[in-house]
Design a protein around this motif. Structure first.
Motif, PDB file in Angstrom:
ATOM      1  N   GLY A   4       0.588  -0.663   0.276  1.00 39.77           N
ATOM      2  CA  GLY A   4       0.055  -0.218  -0.300  1.00 39.77           C
ATOM      3  C   GLY A   4       0.901   1.031   0.422  1.00 39.77           C
ATOM      4  O   GLY A   4       0.689   1.941  -0.546  1.00 39.77           O
ATOM      5  N   ASP A   5       2.118   1.269   0.492  1.00 39.96           N
ATOM      6  CA  ASP A   5       2.484   2.440   0.571  1.00 39.96           C
ATOM      7  C   ASP A   5       3.256   2.161  -0.563  1.00 39.96           C
ATOM      8  O   ASP A   5       3.770   3.467  -0.884  1.00 39.96           O
ATOM      9  CB  ASP A   5       3.539   2.091   2.038  1.00 39.96           C
ATOM     10  N   VAL A   6       4.210   1.322  -1.241  1.00 39.98           N
ATOM     11  CA  VAL A   6       4.593   1.398  -2.615  1.00 39.98           C
ATOM     12  C   VAL A   6       3.558   2.331  -3.585  1.00 39.98           C
ATOM     13  O   VAL A   6       4.033   3.419  -4.328  1.00 39.98           O
ATOM     14  CB  VAL A   6       5.616   0.282  -2.767  1.00 39.98           C
ATOM     15  N   SER A   7       2.479   2.388  -3.465  1.00 43.51           N
ATOM     16  CA  SER A   7       1.740   2.380  -4.428  1.00 43.51           C
ATOM     17  C   SER A   7       1.552   4.161  -3.987  1.00 43.51           C
ATOM     18  O   SER A   7       1.152   4.485  -5.309  1.00 43.51           O
ATOM     19  CB  SER A   7       0.264   1.320  -4.297  1.00 43.51           C
ATOM     20  N   ARG A   8       1.416   4.535  -3.389  1.00 39.35           N
ATOM     21  CA  ARG A   8       0.975   5.778  -3.016  1.00 39.35           C
ATOM     22  C   ARG A   8       1.799   6.353  -3.032  1.00 39.35           C
ATOM     23  O   ARG A   8       1.953   7.239  -3.483  1.00 39.35           O
ATOM     24  CB  ARG A   8       0.997   6.001  -1.406  1.00 39.35           C
ATOM     25  N   HIS A   9       3.575   5.534  -2.750  1.00 44.23           N
ATOM     26  CA  HIS A   9       4.304   6.669  -3.534  1.00 44.23           C
ATOM     27  C   HIS A   9       4.330   6.386  -5.023  1.00 44.23           C
ATOM     28  O   HIS A   9       5.612   7.585  -5.597  1.00 44.23           O
ATOM     29  CB  HIS A   9       5.790   6.146  -2.783  1.00 44.23           C
ATOM     30  N   SER A  10       4.891   6.273  -5.349  1.00 42.11           N
ATOM     31  CA  SER A  10       5.016   5.117  -6.741  1.00 42.11           C
ATOM     32  C   SER A  10       3.848   5.917  -8.067  1.00 42.11           C
ATOM     33  O   SER A  10       4.329   5.874  -8.942  1.00 42.11           O
ATOM     34  CB  SER A  10       5.579   3.665  -6.959  1.00 42.11           C
ATOM     35  N   GLY A  11       2.507   5.995  -7.247  1.00 43.15           N
ATOM     36  CA  GLY A  11       1.329   5.987  -8.080  1.00 43.15           C
ATOM     37  C   GLY A  11       1.810   4.306  -9.030  1.00 43.15           C
ATOM     38  O   GLY A  11       0.014   4.504  -9.722  1.00 43.15           O
ATOM     39  N   VAL A  12       1.641   3.162  -8.544  1.00 43.59           N
ATOM     40  CA  VAL A  12       1.386   2.319  -9.395  1.00 43.59           C
ATOM     41  C   VAL A  12       0.136   1.847  -9.098  1.00 43.59           C
ATOM     42  O   VAL A  12       0.066   1.337  -7.406  1.00 43.59           O
ATOM     43  CB  VAL A  12       2.257   1.259 -10.373  1.00 43.59           C
ATOM     44  N   LEU A  17       0.616  -3.800  -9.551  1.00 46.41           N
ATOM     45  CA  LEU A  17       2.336  -4.531  -8.374  1.00 46.41           C
ATOM     46  C   LEU A  17       1.777  -5.828  -8.291  1.00 46.41           C
ATOM     47  O   LEU A  17       2.801  -6.873  -8.289  1.00 46.41           O
ATOM     48  CB  LEU A  17       2.276  -3.385  -6.963  1.00 46.41           C
ATOM     49  N   ARG A  18       0.866  -6.008  -8.043  1.00 45.11           N
ATOM     50  CA  ARG A  18       0.423  -8.026  -7.910  1.00 45.11           C
ATOM     51  C   ARG A  18       0.778  -8.330  -8.868  1.00 45.11           C
ATOM     52  O   ARG A  18       1.235  -9.692  -9.285  1.00 45.11           O
ATOM     53  CB  ARG A  18      -1.206  -7.270  -7.019  1.00 45.11           C
ATOM     54  N   TYR A  39       8.387  -4.385   0.300  1.00 43.22           N
ATOM     55  CA  TYR A  39       9.247  -4.247  -0.994  1.00 43.22           C
ATOM     56  C   TYR A  39      10.671  -3.740  -0.641  1.00 43.22           C
ATOM     57  O   TYR A  39      10.359  -2.679   0.661  1.00 43.22           O
ATOM     58  CB  TYR A  39       8.904  -3.158  -1.911  1.00 43.22           C
ATOM     59  N   SER A  40      12.130  -3.962  -0.886  1.00 40.92           N
ATOM     60  CA  SER A  40      13.025  -3.514  -0.441  1.00 40.92           C
ATOM     61  C   SER A  40      13.016  -1.703  -1.120  1.00 40.92           C
ATOM     62  O   SER A  40      12.317  -1.976  -2.403  1.00 40.92           O
ATOM     63  CB  SER A  40      14.026  -4.322  -1.054  1.00 40.92           C
ATOM     64  N   PRO A  41      14.465  -0.771  -1.391  1.00 41.00           N
ATOM     65  CA  PRO A  41      14.842  -0.091  -2.079  1.00 41.00           C
ATOM     66  C   PRO A  41      15.030  -0.032  -3.212  1.00 41.00           C
ATOM     67  O   PRO A  41      14.518   0.095  -3.900  1.00 41.00           O
ATOM     68  CB  PRO A  41      16.022   1.072  -1.447  1.00 41.00           C
ATOM     69  N   GLU A  42      15.763  -1.476  -3.434  1.00 41.28           N
ATOM     70  CA  GLU A  42      16.012  -1.922  -4.915  1.00 41.28           C
ATOM     71  C   GLU A  42      14.618  -2.076  -5.658  1.00 41.28           C
ATOM     72  O   GLU A  42      15.147  -2.316  -6.924  1.00 41.28           O
ATOM     73  CB  GLU A  42      16.920  -2.529  -4.230  1.00 41.28           C
ATOM     74  N   ILE A  44      11.872  -1.009  -5.487  1.00 38.28           N
ATOM     75  CA  ILE A  44      11.201   0.449  -5.670  1.00 38.28           C
ATOM     76  C   ILE A  44      11.612   0.772  -6.846  1.00 38.28           C
ATOM     77  O   ILE A  44      11.468   1.515  -7.708  1.00 38.28           O
ATOM     78  CB  ILE A  44      10.878   0.860  -4.228  1.00 38.28           C
ATOM     79  N   ARG A  45      12.964   1.064  -6.710  1.00 33.28           N
ATOM     80  CA  ARG A  45      13.222   1.685  -7.788  1.00 33.28           C
ATOM     81  C   ARG A  45      13.170   0.669  -9.176  1.00 33.28           C
ATOM     82  O   ARG A  45      12.875   1.045 -10.562  1.00 33.28           O
ATOM     83  CB  ARG A  45      15.437   1.186  -7.852  1.00 33.28           C
ATOM     84  N   ARG A  46      13.514  -1.026  -9.087  1.00 29.12           N
ATOM     85  CA  ARG A  46      13.223  -1.293 -10.480  1.00 29.12           C
ATOM     86  C   ARG A  46      11.587  -0.853 -10.934  1.00 29.12           C
ATOM     87  O   ARG A  46      11.392  -1.312 -11.704  1.00 29.12           O
ATOM     88  CB  ARG A  46      13.059  -3.080  -9.880  1.00 29.12           C
ATOM     89  N   ILE A  47      10.672  -0.959  -9.679  1.00 31.23           N
ATOM     90  CA  ILE A  47       9.267  -0.535 -10.312  1.00 31.23           C
ATOM     91  C   ILE A  47       9.197   1.255 -10.977  1.00 31.23           C
ATOM     92  O   ILE A  47       8.631   0.682 -11.774  1.00 31.23           O
ATOM     93  CB  ILE A  47       8.783  -0.495  -8.797  1.00 31.23           C
ATOM     94  N   PHE A  48       9.760   1.574 -10.936  1.00 26.71           N
ATOM     95  CA  PHE A  48      10.217   3.177 -11.489  1.00 26.71           C
ATOM     96  C   PHE A  48      11.063   2.706 -12.689  1.00 26.71           C
ATOM     97  O   PHE A  48      10.649   2.592 -13.636  1.00 26.71           O
ATOM     98  CB  PHE A  48      10.964   4.101 -10.390  1.00 26.71           C
ATOM     99  N   HIS A  49      11.851   1.723 -13.010  1.00 33.37           N
ATOM    100  CA  HIS A  49      12.009   0.589 -14.347  1.00 33.37           C
ATOM    101  C   HIS A  49      11.201   0.894 -15.844  1.00 33.37           C
ATOM    102  O   HIS A  49      11.725   1.059 -16.053  1.00 33.37           O
ATOM    103  CB  HIS A  49      13.540   0.649 -13.796  1.00 33.37           C
ATOM    104  N   VAL A  50      10.687  -0.328 -14.742  1.00 26.84           N
ATOM    105  CA  VAL A  50       9.697  -0.655 -15.177  1.00 26.84           C
ATOM    106  C   VAL A  50       8.998   0.504 -15.696  1.00 26.84           C
ATOM    107  O   VAL A  50       8.063   0.468 -16.692  1.00 26.84           O
ATOM    108  CB  VAL A  50       8.348  -1.850 -14.160  1.00 26.84           C
ATOM    109  N   GLU A  51       8.097   1.420 -15.135  1.00 24.89           N
ATOM    110  CA  GLU A  51       7.490   2.357 -15.716  1.00 24.89           C
ATOM    111  C   GLU A  51       7.552   3.586 -16.554  1.00 24.89           C
ATOM    112  O   GLU A  51       7.615   4.111 -18.006  1.00 24.89           O
ATOM    113  CB  GLU A  51       6.798   3.014 -14.367  1.00 24.89           C
ATOM    114  N   SER A  52       9.336   3.390 -16.128  1.00 19.92           N
ATOM    115  CA  SER A  52      10.594   3.944 -17.183  1.00 19.92           C
ATOM    116  C   SER A  52       9.721   4.098 -18.652  1.00 19.92           C
ATOM    117  O   SER A  52       9.818   4.204 -19.579  1.00 19.92           O
ATOM    118  CB  SER A  52      11.507   4.845 -16.492  1.00 19.92           C
TER     119      SER A  52
END
Length: 342
Positions: A4-12, A17-18, A39-42, A44-52
């Motif tokens: 839930g926190d990851v979703s709020r911070h990333s917008g995904v 995410l599931r 989710y670890s910081p790494e 989360i970085r991968r999520i942003f890479h995916v979205e990019s």
């Protein structure tokens, strides 16, 4: 960080995410004691890479390969993405033009929309005969889209189809001249030629004369010629210099001479035309072909001024010019005798 926190911070969304987790694209590193994704910081970085990469139009499968395959290089894929994007934009532009054409035609009901779509589909056929049939098979009383016809006129390479399109556009009503305006200003000379020829065949259009007058100075002789012949046929004397130039150049010189003859029925214009032809004769003393065409143009002109100039040319130093002038003077003398006796 929980999902839930990851979703709020990333917008995904948590649902996405599931989905990433199920595909193995972004799997959270850990789980809480209660079994929740963590989710670890790494991660989360991968999520942003995916979205990019998604923002560039890559599929999730392509993204997974790009992130996990060390040998994967972006060059080829980016080239493919550019080509796909260009194709998609072309399809979108085509759809937009269709919608604009339908909107401009103000169809009454869905049957009207379908008729316009059928016309556009027919005009997009690779077969010239099918394109021509699409224009000529319109049921009586069914209006046609001026914008669609004008667009087809500007791009049609087949002369038979182009003739049918000009015929249909001239009879479609609406502001066909305005629809062709972009073609008149085109950098493509073939487009300008098509546009001016179509406008020339719309004598009833209110803005046609002004549009044709604007291109009398066009750098292309064919564009100028179409405009001058149409304007001269409507009695517009500003076309005279171009018409005389057509006689000199030998491009449509017979038609130009006939139009000059019609304009010369106005006494105020007759002397101007004879003077222009005389000036060209004086300027081309060494060019027999030009002088012959100018001599032939004189016989189309009524009045004594043109006849007197022809009589002078019977003594021209160029024997071919003198013979042709003598023959024409004989024709004029016979006409004068017949008119007098009749």
């Amino acid at each position: 960080m929980l999902i839930g926190d990851v979703s709020r911070h990333s917008g995904v969304s948590t649902r996405m995410l599931r989905h990433y987790d199920a595909l193995g694209l972004v799997r959270p590193t850990g789980r809480t004691a209660g079994g929740y994704r963590e989710y670890s910081p790494e991660d989360i970085r991968r999520i942003f890479h995916v979205e990019s990469l998604r923002s560039l139009g890559l599929s999730l499968k392509q993204i997974g390969r790009a992130l996990d395959d060390p040998s994967f290089t972006p060059a080829a894929l980016v080239s493919d993405l550019i080509r796909w994007a260009e194709d998609r934009l072309a399809r979108e532009r085509e759809l937009l033009e269709r919608l604009r054409a339908i909107d401009a035609s103000a169809p009454e009901g869905w049957q009207g929309v379908l008729r316009i779509v059928e016309l556009m589909q027919g005009l997009n056929s690779a077969s010239a005969s099918r394109r021509q049939q699409a224009v000529l098979s319109r049921p009586e009383g069914v209006p046609m889209s001026v914008d669609v016809l004008a667009g087809a006129v500007l791009t049609e390479p087949d002369p038979h189809v182009a003739g049918a399109l000009r015929w249909a556009l001239a009879r479609a009503g609406g502001d066909g001249v305005a629809a062709l305006a972009a073609g008149v200003r085109s950098a493509d000379v073939d487009v300008r030629r098509r546009a001016v020829r179509a406008i020339a065949e719309m004598p009833e259009a209110p803005d046609a004369t002004a549009a044709l007058a604007d291109v009398l100075g066009d750098p292309d002789a064919t564009v100028r010629g179409h405009a001058a012949l149409a304007l001269g046929g409507r009695g517009v004397t500003s076309a005279v210099p171009v018409l005389v130039g057509m006689v000199v150049e030998g491009t449509g010189d017979v038609e130009a001479a006939e139009v000059l003859g019609a304009l010369s029925r106005d006494p105020g214009c007759a002397d101007r035309i004879v003077t222009a032809l005389a000036d060209e004769l004086a300027a081309h003393t060494e060019d027999s072909a030009v002088r012959i065409r100018l001599t032939q143009a004189l016989v189309e002109l009524p009045g004594t001024t043109a006849a007197d100039l022809l009589r002078e040319l019977t003594h021209d130093d160029d024997r071919a010019v003198a013979l042709i002038a003598s023959a024409f003077v004989g024709v004029l003398d016979r006409r004068s005798t017949e008119d007098r006796d009749g």
